[in-house]
Design an enzyme around this catalytic site. Sequence first.
Site, mmCIF file in Angstrom:
data_model
loop_
_atom_site.group_PDB
_atom_site.id
_atom_site.type_symbol
_atom_site.label_atom_id
_atom_site.label_comp_id
_atom_site.label_asym_id
_atom_site.label_seq_id
_atom_site.Cartn_x
_atom_site.Cartn_y
_atom_site.Cartn_z
ATOM 1 N N TYR A 48 0.819 -1.198 -0.104
ATOM 2 C CA TYR A 48 -0.055 0.093 0.113
ATOM 3 C C TYR A 48 0.980 1.210 0.127
ATOM 4 C CZ TYR A 48 -3.495 -3.310 1.950
ATOM 5 O OH TYR A 48 -4.502 -4.435 2.031
ATOM 6 N N HIS A 106 1.442 -11.607 2.022
ATOM 7 C CA HIS A 106 0.435 -11.085 1.471
ATOM 8 C C HIS A 106 -0.398 -11.870 0.493
ATOM 9 C CE1 HIS A 106 -1.045 -6.635 0.380
ATOM 10 N NE2 HIS A 106 -2.328 -7.494 0.239
ATOM 11 N N SER A 134 -2.118 -14.154 4.126
ATOM 12 C CA SER A 134 -3.471 -13.665 3.514
ATOM 13 C C SER A 134 -3.593 -14.058 2.061
ATOM 14 C CB SER A 134 -2.986 -12.003 3.403
ATOM 15 O OG SER A 134 -4.100 -11.578 2.731
ATOM 16 N N LYS A 227 -13.420 -0.188 4.685
ATOM 17 C CA LYS A 227 -12.576 0.861 4.501
ATOM 18 C C LYS A 227 -13.435 2.112 4.147
ATOM 19 C CE LYS A 227 -9.416 -2.165 2.137
ATOM 20 N NZ LYS A 227 -10.095 -3.693 2.325
#
Length: 266
Positions: A48, A106, A134, A227
């Site tokens: 990110y 990730h 993840s 989010k």
Amino acid sequence: MEYLTLNNGMRMPMLGYGTWDVRGAAGRRCIREALEVGYRLLDTARMYENEDIVGQAVRESGLPREDVFITTKLYRPSAGYEKARRDIEGSLRALGTDYIDLLLIHEPYEEAPAMYRALEEACRAGKVRAVGVSNFNWAEYQRLAGACEMIPAVDQVESHVYFPRLELRQKLEARGTRMQSWAPFTEGRRDLFAEPALQEIGAAHGKTAAQTALRYLIQNGIGVIPKSSHRARMEENFALFDFALTAAEMERIGRMNEGASLFGWY
């Protein structure tokens, strides 16, 4: 707030604030606002490119570091043992913290076992409090879990009312791993907020379709990290712990399950 107890005894908030699309000064303000609203889990990642503003926002909030649960993730540039060791240090520097609460791989890279050894090493050194993965499906999870010393504390995956993945959650929990959703609103792939069933069930509790969708996952034992860059939506998403869905309502929402990813991950 409700919590998930991880396999090392840590408590992780079931609701967190996702930061994948927040950047710069505006992003730092959004994160501070989320902390003001009451969020105590912040989810970021090296991918990110915003670990720095997450750390800055935590410091600017005035909250004690131990009151904020920070998750970050290593991605492809960290694929390998030495690269992962290097980038764990990079994340600590970017976040401006002595430890990371939860560190994930990730995606299921071929080098994931070597990366995971670096995560375990950092955990033993006190630089990381819990480790996990993840976007690992069951087969990928099993391969890693069979080769590691520390069973992953969390598998963060796509999960929403159209694809809740309750069978995966049950299998993970049997191995001591908690499931967390990174896409509780489908990231816009579906207009979940206009779903009649969610609207009707929410109205019965004085809640919105969005709150109902999040509550469904939470009552199924799945953590959520919605989010939003708008404070009103942050507050709406946070107001999940003063109502409960009935068994009949849970069953009705469960019928929305289409059994397939909306993102092509799995």
